[in-house]
Design an enzyme around this catalytic site. Sequence first.
Site, PDB file in Angstrom:
ATOM      1  N   MET A 112       0.824  -1.172   0.060  1.00 56.60           N
ATOM      2  CA  MET A 112      -0.057   0.041  -0.082  1.00 56.60           C
ATOM      3  C   MET A 112       0.983   1.433  -0.127  1.00 56.60           C
ATOM      4  O   MET A 112       0.494   2.345   0.371  1.00 56.60           O
ATOM      5  CB  MET A 112      -0.842   0.159   1.144  1.00 56.60           C
ATOM      6  CG  MET A 112      -1.879  -1.058   1.269  1.00 56.60           C
ATOM      7  SD  MET A 112      -3.547  -0.565   1.891  1.00 56.60           S
ATOM      8  CE  MET A 112      -2.933  -0.481   3.455  1.00 56.60           C
ATOM      9  N   HIS A 116       9.152   1.259   3.199  1.00 59.14           N
ATOM     10  CA  HIS A 116      10.339   1.332   4.346  1.00 59.14           C
ATOM     11  C   HIS A 116      11.290  -0.118   4.294  1.00 59.14           C
ATOM     12  O   HIS A 116      10.984  -0.698   3.214  1.00 59.14           O
ATOM     13  CB  HIS A 116       9.918   1.129   5.645  1.00 59.14           C
ATOM     14  CG  HIS A 116       8.761   0.440   6.066  1.00 59.14           C
ATOM     15  ND1 HIS A 116       9.120  -1.112   6.047  1.00 59.14           N
ATOM     16  CD2 HIS A 116       7.305   0.519   6.524  1.00 59.14           C
ATOM     17  CE1 HIS A 116       7.891  -1.646   6.438  1.00 59.14           C
ATOM     18  NE2 HIS A 116       7.039  -0.875   6.592  1.00 59.14           N
ATOM     19  N   HIS A 168       9.720  -3.449   3.439  1.00 56.49           N
ATOM     20  CA  HIS A 168       9.384  -3.429   2.266  1.00 56.49           C
ATOM     21  C   HIS A 168      10.329  -3.797   1.066  1.00 56.49           C
ATOM     22  O   HIS A 168      10.397  -4.708   0.138  1.00 56.49           O
ATOM     23  CB  HIS A 168       8.415  -2.317   1.436  1.00 56.49           C
ATOM     24  CG  HIS A 168       7.087  -1.957   2.242  1.00 56.49           C
ATOM     25  ND1 HIS A 168       7.178  -1.051   3.099  1.00 56.49           N
ATOM     26  CD2 HIS A 168       5.962  -2.432   2.055  1.00 56.49           C
ATOM     27  CE1 HIS A 168       5.921  -0.854   3.442  1.00 56.49           C
ATOM     28  NE2 HIS A 168       5.203  -1.963   2.954  1.00 56.49           N
ATOM     29  N   GLN A 226     -10.676  -2.413   2.824  1.00 57.87           N
ATOM     30  CA  GLN A 226     -10.161  -2.923   4.140  1.00 57.87           C
ATOM     31  C   GLN A 226      -9.870  -2.139   5.233  1.00 57.87           C
ATOM     32  O   GLN A 226      -9.596  -2.426   6.198  1.00 57.87           O
ATOM     33  CB  GLN A 226      -8.613  -3.845   3.767  1.00 57.87           C
ATOM     34  CG  GLN A 226      -7.669  -2.704   3.483  1.00 57.87           C
ATOM     35  CD  GLN A 226      -6.173  -3.476   3.025  1.00 57.87           C
ATOM     36  OE1 GLN A 226      -6.369  -4.180   2.142  1.00 57.87           O
ATOM     37  NE2 GLN A 226      -5.073  -3.724   3.850  1.00 57.87           N
ATOM     38  N   GLU A 238       5.635 -11.462   7.271  1.00 55.69           N
ATOM     39  CA  GLU A 238       5.258 -12.230   8.310  1.00 55.69           C
ATOM     40  C   GLU A 238       4.643 -11.366   9.175  1.00 55.69           C
ATOM     41  O   GLU A 238       3.969 -12.132  10.507  1.00 55.69           O
ATOM     42  CB  GLU A 238       6.426 -13.085   8.942  1.00 55.69           C
ATOM     43  CG  GLU A 238       6.397 -14.291   8.114  1.00 55.69           C
ATOM     44  CD  GLU A 238       7.614 -15.290   8.639  1.00 55.69           C
ATOM     45  OE1 GLU A 238       8.064 -15.010   9.666  1.00 55.69           O
ATOM     46  OE2 GLU A 238       7.629 -16.405   8.108  1.00 55.69           O
ATOM     47  N   MET A 282       8.821  -2.699  11.706  1.00 61.33           N
ATOM     48  CA  MET A 282       8.822  -1.846  10.778  1.00 61.33           C
ATOM     49  C   MET A 282       7.309  -1.992  10.277  1.00 61.33           C
ATOM     50  O   MET A 282       6.753  -2.946  10.013  1.00 61.33           O
ATOM     51  CB  MET A 282       9.952  -2.093   9.758  1.00 61.33           C
ATOM     52  CG  MET A 282      11.214  -1.764   9.916  1.00 61.33           C
ATOM     53  SD  MET A 282      12.385  -1.866   8.758  1.00 61.33           S
ATOM     54  CE  MET A 282      13.750  -1.630   9.480  1.00 61.33           C
ATOM     55  N   ARG A 325       2.744   2.464   9.750  1.00 56.43           N
ATOM     56  CA  ARG A 325       1.960   3.280  10.538  1.00 56.43           C
ATOM     57  C   ARG A 325       3.080   3.879  12.032  1.00 56.43           C
ATOM     58  O   ARG A 325       2.425   4.432  12.665  1.00 56.43           O
ATOM     59  CB  ARG A 325       0.831   2.642  11.324  1.00 56.43           C
ATOM     60  CG  ARG A 325      -0.372   2.216  10.182  1.00 56.43           C
ATOM     61  CD  ARG A 325      -1.362   1.658  10.784  1.00 56.43           C
ATOM     62  NE  ARG A 325      -2.781   1.582   9.991  1.00 56.43           N
ATOM     63  CZ  ARG A 325      -3.214   0.669   9.004  1.00 56.43           C
ATOM     64  NH1 ARG A 325      -2.279  -0.394   8.833  1.00 56.43           N
ATOM     65  NH2 ARG A 325      -3.987   0.935   8.354  1.00 56.43           N
TER      66      ARG A 325
END
Length: 283
Positions: A34, A38, A41, A65, A153, A189, A192
């Site tokens: 989305m 960081h 990702h 969602q 995960e 990480m 948000r």
Amino acid sequence: MSRSPLIVRNVSALRRALDNLRSRKASVALVPTMGALHAGHVSLVRLAKRRAEKVVVSIFVNPTQFAPSEDFDAYPRTWKDDVARLTAESTDLIWHPDARTMYPDGFATRIVPEGPATAGLEDRFRPHFFGGVATVVAKLFAQVRPDVAIFGEKDFQQLRVVTRMAADLDLGVRVVGAKTMRERDGLAMSSRNVFLSAEERRIAPELHRAMKESAALLRKGADIETAMAVGAEIITASGFLLDYFELRHAETLAPVTSTSDGPMRILAAARLGKTRLIDNIGV
């Protein structure tokens, strides 16, 4: 100098681009995101590059969602920085549709997942969430048709939901989970994390510490109730409002009553100020 990834915003352009990527029968990995990327990702992209010859990263803040009371409009959007990160990682293609492309007028089909989606964890607090996730991920799989898809995960229940959906619907995608990336103090990480105040950021790693404490007690033979109570106490004493702190079977997410029930996972969700943090570790 890294080559800029191709950026496509509609399905017909995506199909043409994918045909070019596959012109020599190259395998394709998809990393759904989305945005607000960081280092976590980036680790997913790097894993994707090891699993396939071409890498597609989707960036789409999925409205289905988010509940009406949640932070869809406030969700961080850092498009220029995201493109720069993906350019540095030699990403081949960025799929960046808007909401009208993903959910055009008259859109009327949704997936209602069960199994791990109804485990009484995130679904207990966000009952809308996994229907939105399953629907958008199914669309991404149909649009990109990847050989492999990489999910972190950290969102462990989501990983189990998507894995189950891909298998149940014979989607032909291998779903791979990637290890949670953490800050030096243990905080997982997350996009948000930017919402945490300085004081909240200082406290936030206690969530991870609590899980480690409970996991250590379980490994030493403590009974489940005692071990989990220790972790829960650490979380609440630190100033969190606890949503759940659960020991579950790592594959099915079913509750466990004995440490011999199989591979186990501690999963937690708690609120710190206005920010909700989720995390998990294996036992």
